[in-house]
Write a protein that holds these residues in place. Structure first.
Motif, PDB file in Angstrom:
ATOM      1  N   TYR A 105     115.961 -10.154 -49.735  1.00  8.61           N
ATOM      2  CA  TYR A 105     117.125 -10.311 -50.634  1.00  8.61           C
ATOM      3  C   TYR A 105     117.859 -11.608 -50.338  1.00  8.61           C
ATOM      4  CZ  TYR A 105     115.552  -5.618 -51.135  1.00  8.61           C
ATOM      5  OH  TYR A 105     114.721  -4.545 -51.325  1.00  8.61           O
ATOM      6  N   SER A 106     118.194 -11.841 -49.094  1.00 10.83           N
ATOM      7  CA  SER A 106     118.932 -13.067 -48.762  1.00 10.83           C
ATOM      8  C   SER A 106     118.005 -14.264 -48.535  1.00 10.83           C
ATOM      9  CB  SER A 106     119.757 -12.857 -47.489  1.00 10.83           C
ATOM     10  OG  SER A 106     118.909 -12.789 -46.352  1.00 10.83           O
ATOM     11  N   ARG A 107     116.769 -13.985 -48.163  1.00  9.03           N
ATOM     12  CA  ARG A 107     115.852 -15.061 -47.720  1.00  9.03           C
ATOM     13  C   ARG A 107     116.520 -15.930 -46.648  1.00  9.03           C
ATOM     14  NH1 ARG A 107     111.482 -14.120 -50.138  1.00  9.03           N
ATOM     15  NH2 ARG A 107     111.434 -13.283 -52.246  1.00  9.03           N
ATOM     16  N   PHE A 108     117.218 -15.242 -45.762  1.00  4.62           N
ATOM     17  CA  PHE A 108     117.923 -15.908 -44.657  1.00  4.62           C
ATOM     18  C   PHE A 108     117.473 -15.252 -43.353  1.00  4.62           C
ATOM     19  CE2 PHE A 108     121.477 -16.791 -41.829  1.00  4.62           C
ATOM     20  CZ  PHE A 108     121.841 -18.088 -42.171  1.00  4.62           C
ATOM     21  N   PRO A 109     116.341 -15.706 -42.815  1.00  7.26           N
ATOM     22  CA  PRO A 109     115.831 -15.065 -41.592  1.00  7.26           C
ATOM     23  C   PRO A 109     116.665 -15.413 -40.358  1.00  7.26           C
ATOM     24  CG  PRO A 109     114.409 -16.897 -42.228  1.00  7.26           C
ATOM     25  CD  PRO A 109     115.471 -16.787 -43.295  1.00  7.26           C
ATOM     26  N   VAL A 110     116.851 -14.417 -39.519  1.00  4.16           N
ATOM     27  CA  VAL A 110     117.602 -14.594 -38.273  1.00  4.16           C
ATOM     28  C   VAL A 110     116.784 -13.965 -37.149  1.00  4.16           C
ATOM     29  CG1 VAL A 110     119.780 -14.127 -37.050  1.00  4.16           C
ATOM     30  CG2 VAL A 110     119.793 -14.460 -39.535  1.00  4.16           C
ATOM     31  N   GLY A 111     116.777 -14.611 -36.001  1.00  2.94           N
ATOM     32  CA  GLY A 111     116.097 -14.063 -34.822  1.00  2.94           C
ATOM     33  C   GLY A 111     117.060 -14.028 -33.652  1.00  2.94           C
ATOM     34  N   LEU A 134     123.181  -1.646 -45.942  1.00  4.78           N
ATOM     35  CA  LEU A 134     122.463  -1.022 -44.827  1.00  4.78           C
ATOM     36  C   LEU A 134     121.690  -2.034 -43.989  1.00  4.78           C
ATOM     37  CD1 LEU A 134     121.157   2.243 -46.501  1.00  4.78           C
ATOM     38  CD2 LEU A 134     123.289   1.836 -45.266  1.00  4.78           C
ATOM     39  N   THR A 135     121.753  -3.279 -44.386  1.00  2.00           N
ATOM     40  CA  THR A 135     121.097  -4.348 -43.619  1.00  2.00           C
ATOM     41  C   THR A 135     121.561  -4.337 -42.167  1.00  2.00           C
ATOM     42  OG1 THR A 135     120.745  -5.779 -45.510  1.00  2.00           O
ATOM     43  CG2 THR A 135     121.029  -6.878 -43.380  1.00  2.00           C
ATOM     44  N   VAL A 136     120.620  -4.548 -41.264  1.00  2.00           N
ATOM     45  CA  VAL A 136     120.968  -4.662 -39.841  1.00  2.00           C
ATOM     46  C   VAL A 136     120.663  -6.094 -39.388  1.00  2.00           C
ATOM     47  CG1 VAL A 136     120.616  -3.756 -37.524  1.00  2.00           C
ATOM     48  CG2 VAL A 136     120.397  -2.230 -39.494  1.00  2.00           C
ATOM     49  N   CYS A 137     121.636  -6.712 -38.753  1.00  5.25           N
ATOM     50  CA  CYS A 137     121.474  -8.083 -38.253  1.00  5.25           C
ATOM     51  C   CYS A 137     120.481  -8.134 -37.088  1.00  5.25           C
ATOM     52  CB  CYS A 137     122.807  -8.627 -37.745  1.00  5.25           C
ATOM     53  SG  CYS A 137     124.034  -8.959 -39.017  1.00  5.25           S
ATOM     54  N   ALA A 138     119.961  -9.323 -36.858  1.00  7.53           N
ATOM     55  CA  ALA A 138     118.989  -9.538 -35.776  1.00  7.53           C
ATOM     56  C   ALA A 138     119.554  -9.147 -34.409  1.00  7.53           C
ATOM     57  CB  ALA A 138     118.583 -11.007 -35.759  1.00  7.53           C
ATOM     58  N   GLU A 139     120.807  -9.506 -34.164  1.00  7.90           N
ATOM     59  CA  GLU A 139     121.410  -9.254 -32.854  1.00  7.90           C
ATOM     60  C   GLU A 139     121.508  -7.755 -32.604  1.00  7.90           C
ATOM     61  OE1 GLU A 139     122.456 -11.095 -35.351  1.00  7.90           O
ATOM     62  OE2 GLU A 139     123.616 -12.830 -34.698  1.00  7.90           O
ATOM     63  N   ARG A 140     121.885  -7.022 -33.653  1.00  5.19           N
ATOM     64  CA  ARG A 140     122.030  -5.567 -33.474  1.00  5.19           C
ATOM     65  C   ARG A 140     120.682  -4.878 -33.391  1.00  5.19           C
ATOM     66  NH1 ARG A 140     125.764  -3.778 -37.911  1.00  5.19           N
ATOM     67  NH2 ARG A 140     125.554  -5.897 -38.695  1.00  5.19           N
ATOM     68  N   CYS A 182     115.069  -9.014 -35.185  1.00  6.67           N
ATOM     69  CA  CYS A 182     115.227  -9.837 -36.391  1.00  6.67           C
ATOM     70  C   CYS A 182     116.096  -9.040 -37.361  1.00  6.67           C
ATOM     71  CB  CYS A 182     113.867 -10.141 -37.019  1.00  6.67           C
ATOM     72  SG  CYS A 182     112.957  -8.679 -37.534  1.00  6.67           S
ATOM     73  N   ASN A 183     116.592  -9.706 -38.389  1.00  7.09           N
ATOM     74  CA  ASN A 183     117.355  -8.950 -39.387  1.00  7.09           C
ATOM     75  C   ASN A 183     116.403  -8.111 -40.229  1.00  7.09           C
ATOM     76  OD1 ASN A 183     116.610 -11.579 -40.278  1.00  7.09           O
ATOM     77  ND2 ASN A 183     118.097 -11.558 -41.926  1.00  7.09           N
ATOM     78  N   VAL A 184     116.873  -6.924 -40.573  1.00  2.51           N
ATOM     79  CA  VAL A 184     116.093  -5.988 -41.381  1.00  2.51           C
ATOM     80  C   VAL A 184     116.979  -5.571 -42.549  1.00  2.51           C
ATOM     81  CG1 VAL A 184     114.818  -3.809 -41.413  1.00  2.51           C
ATOM     82  CG2 VAL A 184     114.867  -5.174 -39.309  1.00  2.51           C
ATOM     83  N   GLU A 185     116.636  -6.089 -43.731  1.00  4.43           N
ATOM     84  CA  GLU A 185     117.481  -5.839 -44.907  1.00  4.43           C
ATOM     85  C   GLU A 185     117.059  -4.562 -45.622  1.00  4.43           C
ATOM     86  OE1 GLU A 185     117.530  -9.528 -47.144  1.00  4.43           O
ATOM     87  OE2 GLU A 185     118.881 -10.412 -45.644  1.00  4.43           O
ATOM     88  N   ASN A 186     117.869  -4.182 -46.603  1.00  4.09           N
ATOM     89  CA  ASN A 186     117.614  -2.954 -47.342  1.00  4.09           C
ATOM     90  C   ASN A 186     118.038  -3.157 -48.797  1.00  4.09           C
ATOM     91  OD1 ASN A 186     118.417  -0.007 -48.288  1.00  4.09           O
ATOM     92  ND2 ASN A 186     117.066   0.178 -46.536  1.00  4.09           N
ATOM     93  N   GLY A 240     126.803 -19.313 -35.311  1.00  2.00           N
ATOM     94  CA  GLY A 240     127.117 -18.199 -34.415  1.00  2.00           C
ATOM     95  C   GLY A 240     126.832 -16.845 -35.030  1.00  2.00           C
ATOM     96  N   PRO A 241     126.770 -15.797 -34.195  1.00  2.00           N
ATOM     97  CA  PRO A 241     126.593 -14.426 -34.676  1.00  2.00           C
ATOM     98  C   PRO A 241     127.787 -13.978 -35.523  1.00  2.00           C
ATOM     99  CG  PRO A 241     126.499 -14.510 -32.253  1.00  2.00           C
ATOM    100  CD  PRO A 241     126.900 -15.867 -32.733  1.00  2.00           C
ATOM    101  N   CYS A 242     127.546 -13.076 -36.456  1.00  2.00           N
ATOM    102  CA  CYS A 242     128.643 -12.567 -37.296  1.00  2.00           C
ATOM    103  C   CYS A 242     129.639 -11.778 -36.434  1.00  2.00           C
ATOM    104  CB  CYS A 242     128.098 -11.717 -38.439  1.00  2.00           C
ATOM    105  SG  CYS A 242     127.644 -10.045 -37.978  1.00  2.00           S
ATOM    106  N   GLY A 243     130.794 -11.541 -36.976  1.00  2.00           N
ATOM    107  CA  GLY A 243     131.852 -10.851 -36.234  1.00  2.00           C
ATOM    108  C   GLY A 243     131.457  -9.454 -35.791  1.00  2.00           C
TER     109      GLY A 243
HETATM  110  N1  THU Z   1     122.495 -11.959 -40.275  1.00  2.00           N
HETATM  111  C1  THU Z   1     122.064 -11.693 -39.010  1.00  2.00           C
HETATM  112  O1  THU Z   1     120.968 -11.187 -38.803  1.00  2.00           O
HETATM  113  N2  THU Z   1     122.893 -12.001 -37.986  1.00  2.00           N
HETATM  114  C2  THU Z   1     124.125 -12.574 -38.129  1.00  2.00           C
HETATM  115  O2  THU Z   1     124.829 -12.744 -37.139  1.00  2.00           O
HETATM  116  C3  THU Z   1     124.575 -13.014 -39.439  1.00  2.00           C
HETATM  117  C4  THU Z   1     123.772 -12.543 -40.597  1.00  2.00           C
HETATM  118  C5  THU Z   1     121.605 -11.604 -41.407  1.00  2.00           C
HETATM  119  C6  THU Z   1     122.074 -10.461 -42.239  1.00  2.00           C
HETATM  120  C7  THU Z   1     121.379 -10.739 -43.563  1.00  2.00           C
HETATM  121  O3  THU Z   1     120.078 -10.187 -43.496  1.00  2.00           O
HETATM  122  C8  THU Z   1     121.254 -12.253 -43.604  1.00  2.00           C
HETATM  123  O4  THU Z   1     121.485 -12.706 -42.287  1.00  2.00           O
HETATM  124  C9  THU Z   1     122.266 -12.920 -44.544  1.00  2.00           C
HETATM  125  O5  THU Z   1     123.544 -12.504 -44.270  1.00  2.00           O
END
Ligand code: THU
Length: 135
Positions: A23-29, A52-58, A43-47, A87-90
């Protein structure tokens, strides 16, 4: 760069390649260094239900806890942005804070260069488990 930091950075870059982000085409590791020297990545796992998307850090934190780790010293995080450190999201900063404030955070560019910071710097005056202790 020490071998361990080099490994952490390279594991977060590898994890980014596994991102599920149609969906975002914004990969994070992300890659977490545990106190006993293990490295756990995520890695981020979208939905399709976007929230319900989970960020890579979580993803990395959840994986680490399942594998028995709750003591961490560092995390490396990367995305595809080449011209600045991101940086990582809040929400993820707060989730990292659950496991202590004394983390080194390596904000990593796709070429493997990084900026070293800390969770304390990224989330000052944080709410943490200690704040739940009643006197
Ligand atoms: N995302 C992360 O995985 N980590 C962050 O700290 C910021 C955002 C992901 C969530 C979503 O899949 C995509 O980046 C765009 O927001």
């Amino acid at each position: 760069m020490t071998d361990k930091v080099q490994e952490l950075v390279s594991k977060c870059l590898q994890a980014r390649d596994m991102a599920y982000c149609p969906y975002s085409r914004f990969p994070v590791g992300a890659a977490i260094l545990t106190a006993d020297g293990a490295i756990i990545s995520g890695c981020n796992v979208e939905n399709a239900s976007y929230g319900l998307t989970v960020c890579a850090e979580r993803t990395a934190i959840q994986r680490a806890v399942v594998e028995g780790h709750t003591q961490f010293t560092a995390i490396a995080v990367t995305c595809d942005i080449k011209d600045r450190f991101v940086g990582p999201c809040g929400a993820c900063r707060q989730v990292l804070m659950e496991f202590g404030s004394d983390w080194t955070v390596y904000l990593t560019k796709p070429d493997g260069s990084y900026k070293k910071t800390s969770l304390n710097e990224l989330l000052p005056l944080a709410f943490s488990p200690a704040d739940l202790m009643k006197n």
